[in-house]
Design a protein around this motif. Structure first.
Motif, PDB file in Angstrom:
ATOM      1  N   UNK A  96       0.822  -1.210   0.000  1.00 23.20           N
ATOM      2  CA  UNK A  96       0.000   0.000   0.000  1.00 23.20           C
ATOM      3  C   UNK A  96       0.859   1.265   0.000  1.00 23.20           C
ATOM      4  N   UNK A  97       1.939   1.264   0.778  1.00 25.60           N
ATOM      5  CA  UNK A  97       2.792   2.449   0.865  1.00 25.60           C
ATOM      6  C   UNK A  97       3.491   2.706  -0.469  1.00 25.60           C
ATOM      7  N   UNK A  98       4.050   1.670  -1.064  1.00 19.88           N
ATOM      8  CA  UNK A  98       4.732   1.857  -2.345  1.00 19.88           C
ATOM      9  C   UNK A  98       3.743   2.254  -3.433  1.00 19.88           C
ATOM     10  N   UNK A  99       2.592   1.642  -3.426  1.00 22.10           N
ATOM     11  CA  UNK A  99       1.568   1.981  -4.425  1.00 22.10           C
ATOM     12  C   UNK A  99       1.187   3.455  -4.335  1.00 22.10           C
ATOM     13  N   UNK A 100       1.029   3.954  -3.114  1.00 16.91           N
ATOM     14  CA  UNK A 100       0.673   5.366  -2.932  1.00 16.91           C
ATOM     15  C   UNK A 100       1.842   6.289  -3.240  1.00 16.91           C
ATOM     16  N   UNK A 101       3.064   5.827  -2.961  1.00 20.58           N
ATOM     17  CA  UNK A 101       4.252   6.668  -3.177  1.00 20.58           C
ATOM     18  C   UNK A 101       4.707   6.694  -4.622  1.00 20.58           C
ATOM     19  N   UNK A 102       4.332   5.699  -5.416  1.00 20.28           N
ATOM     20  CA  UNK A 102       4.882   5.553  -6.760  1.00 20.28           C
ATOM     21  C   UNK A 102       4.708   6.788  -7.648  1.00 20.28           C
ATOM     22  N   UNK A 103       3.538   7.438  -7.674  1.00 16.50           N
ATOM     23  CA  UNK A 103       3.439   8.637  -8.521  1.00 16.50           C
ATOM     24  C   UNK A 103       4.453   9.712  -8.146  1.00 16.50           C
ATOM     25  N   UNK A 104       4.761   9.822  -6.856  1.00 22.37           N
ATOM     26  CA  UNK A 104       5.731  10.824  -6.405  1.00 22.37           C
ATOM     27  C   UNK A 104       7.154  10.403  -6.773  1.00 22.37           C
ATOM     28  N   UNK A 105       7.460   9.114  -6.639  1.00 17.16           N
ATOM     29  CA  UNK A 105       8.779   8.624  -7.015  1.00 17.16           C
ATOM     30  C   UNK A 105       9.002   8.795  -8.517  1.00 17.16           C
ATOM     31  N   UNK A 106       7.987   8.485  -9.307  1.00 20.42           N
ATOM     32  CA  UNK A 106       8.108   8.647 -10.758  1.00 20.42           C
ATOM     33  C   UNK A 106       8.273  10.116 -11.127  1.00 20.42           C
ATOM     34  N   UNK A 107       7.543  10.979 -10.452  1.00 17.26           N
ATOM     35  CA  UNK A 107       7.662  12.416 -10.739  1.00 17.26           C
ATOM     36  C   UNK A 107       9.059  12.933 -10.399  1.00 17.26           C
ATOM     37  N   UNK A 108       9.686  12.342  -9.378  1.00 17.96           N
ATOM     38  CA  UNK A 108      11.039  12.756  -8.995  1.00 17.96           C
ATOM     39  C   UNK A 108      12.070  12.288 -10.008  1.00 17.96           C
ATOM     40  N   UNK A 109      11.730  11.246 -10.782  1.00 13.73           N
ATOM     41  CA  UNK A 109      12.633  10.741 -11.803  1.00 13.73           C
ATOM     42  C   UNK A 109      13.733   9.842 -11.288  1.00 13.73           C
ATOM     43  N   UNK A 110      13.628   9.422 -10.034  1.00 14.54           N
ATOM     44  CA  UNK A 110      14.678   8.632  -9.391  1.00 14.54           C
ATOM     45  C   UNK A 110      14.121   8.111  -8.081  1.00 14.54           C
ATOM     46  N   UNK A 111      14.457   6.894  -7.703  1.00  8.92           N
ATOM     47  CA  UNK A 111      13.907   6.425  -6.440  1.00  8.92           C
ATOM     48  C   UNK A 111      14.571   5.183  -5.885  1.00  8.92           C
ATOM     49  N   UNK A 112      14.335   4.980  -4.620  1.00  8.57           N
ATOM     50  CA  UNK A 112      14.785   3.797  -3.900  1.00  8.57           C
ATOM     51  C   UNK A 112      13.645   3.315  -3.010  1.00  8.57           C
ATOM     52  N   UNK A 113      13.399   2.014  -3.044  1.00  9.63           N
ATOM     53  CA  UNK A 113      12.476   1.374  -2.103  1.00  9.63           C
ATOM     54  C   UNK A 113      13.281   0.339  -1.331  1.00  9.63           C
ATOM     55  N   UNK A 114      13.201   0.406  -0.011  1.00  8.71           N
ATOM     56  CA  UNK A 114      13.921  -0.543   0.846  1.00  8.71           C
ATOM     57  C   UNK A 114      12.908  -1.207   1.769  1.00  8.71           C
ATOM     58  N   UNK A 115      12.839  -2.520   1.698  1.00 10.96           N
ATOM     59  CA  UNK A 115      11.931  -3.287   2.537  1.00 10.96           C
ATOM     60  C   UNK A 115      12.734  -4.009   3.617  1.00 10.96           C
ATOM     61  N   UNK A 116      12.319  -3.852   4.867  1.00 13.46           N
ATOM     62  CA  UNK A 116      13.026  -4.520   5.963  1.00 13.46           C
ATOM     63  C   UNK A 116      12.401  -5.897   6.170  1.00 13.46           C
ATOM     64  N   UNK A 117      13.126  -6.908   5.710  1.00 16.49           N
ATOM     65  CA  UNK A 117      12.686  -8.295   5.827  1.00 16.49           C
ATOM     66  C   UNK A 117      13.255  -8.887   7.119  1.00 16.49           C
ATOM     67  N   UNK A 118      13.701 -10.118   7.085  1.00 11.94           N
ATOM     68  CA  UNK A 118      14.241 -10.733   8.301  1.00 11.94           C
ATOM     69  C   UNK A 118      15.020 -11.982   7.948  1.00 11.94           C
ATOM     70  N   UNK A 119      16.122 -12.211   8.670  1.00 15.87           N
ATOM     71  CA  UNK A 119      16.869 -13.459   8.529  1.00 15.87           C
ATOM     72  C   UNK A 119      16.060 -14.647   9.036  1.00 15.87           C
ATOM     73  N   UNK A 120      14.963 -14.370   9.748  1.00 18.44           N
ATOM     74  CA  UNK A 120      14.087 -15.457  10.205  1.00 18.44           C
ATOM     75  C   UNK A 120      13.502 -16.235   9.030  1.00 18.44           C
ATOM     76  N   UNK A 121      13.444 -15.609   7.857  1.00 19.50           N
ATOM     77  CA  UNK A 121      12.982 -16.325   6.663  1.00 19.50           C
ATOM     78  C   UNK A 121      13.881 -17.540   6.406  1.00 19.50           C
ATOM     79  N   UNK A 122      15.169 -17.418   6.714  1.00 20.61           N
ATOM     80  CA  UNK A 122      16.135 -18.472   6.414  1.00 20.61           C
ATOM     81  C   UNK A 122      16.381 -19.399   7.598  1.00 20.61           C
TER      82      UNK A 122
END
Length: 241
Positions: free
Chosen positions: A111-137
């Motif tokens: 939801x956050x990325x979906x809402x932020x995407x128009x602003x990131x595209x308008x900026x012409x440059x972007x980074x998305x960082x998702x905090x996952x977990x080593x618990x997956x492994x």
């Protein structure tokens, strides 16, 4: 170079607060979003936008992003840090537990990325960082919904990287070990859970929020544009990818 603007979710305390402070210290303009006010974080950053909103509510997210644009005029970076991780035996896990964890840990980043995407595209440059977990492994058996949600977040990261690459937006995940925060201590006890995690690590100490700052700064850096779709495992050698 244009000053970059970053949104950090879960910024009231712990890892999110340290991320917000570190980014501000490197010259980024920072907006923090959390379900509660963030006076401590705001007190550590000179120019900070405090956003009190629910990351699982589309309308509240949109209103929060409007405030960021009103204040800073643009948005370049999203750090999806908000999360929940109650430990509970699988047979005691209710459907409500499962849905809440999935909503906060997996649906909210969408939801956050979906809402932020128009602003990131308008900026012409972007980074998305998702905090996952080593618990997956490592897959602790008392955290089945949490592990499933973070595994989904890694899959989301990989697929989204390809989807956003045409807009010069990279998408990566960071997978920490159990980080010493007030929330973690309330969840697993002052040391019991940490001791179990340390026993699996090559680095024989508990991970602190500061141990992840350099990785975050690397991922969002201007020069990291060729890094995307990756999960950086920063877990003291508890698992090797």
């Amino acid at each position: 170079m244009e000053t970059r603007t970053v949104l950090v979710t879960g910024a009231a305390q712990g890892l999110g607060q340290e991320f917000a402070v570190a980014l501000a210290g490197r010259g980024y303009r920072v907006a923090g979003l959390d379900l509660v006010p963030q006076p401590e974080t705001a007190g550590r950053i000179l120019d900070y936008v405090e956003l009190v909103a629910d990351v699982t509510d589309e309308a509240q997210i949109a209103a929060a992003l409007d405030r960021v644009i009103d204040r800073f005029g643009t948005l370049h970076i999203v750090v999806n840090n908000a999360g929940v991780y109650p430990a509970k035996p699988f047979e005691e896990t209710t459907p409500e537990d499962w849905r809440r964890i999935m909503r906060v840990n997996l649906e909210a980043p969408f939801l956050v990325v979906r809402a932020a995407l128009p602003h990131l595209r308008a900026a012409g440059w972007g980074r998305v960082v998702n905090i996952a977990s080593a618990a997956v492994f490592t897959a602790p058996p008392t955290m089945v919904p949490y592990v499933a949600s973070k595994a989904g977040l890694i899959g989301f990261t990989r697929a989204l990287a390809g989807a956003l690459a045409p807009y010069d937006i990279t998408v990566n995940a960071i997978a920490p070990s159990m980080v010493r925060t007030a929330t973690a201590e309330r969840t697993v006890g002052a040391d019991g859970g940490f001791a179990q995690v340390r026993a699996r690590q090559a680095v024989g100490r508990t991970q602190e929020p500061s141990d992840l700052v350099s990785t975050l700064l690397y991922v969002v850096d201007e020069g990291s544009g060729f890094l995307t779709g990756q999960t950086l495992n920063v877990s003291g050698g508890s698992v090797y990818l």
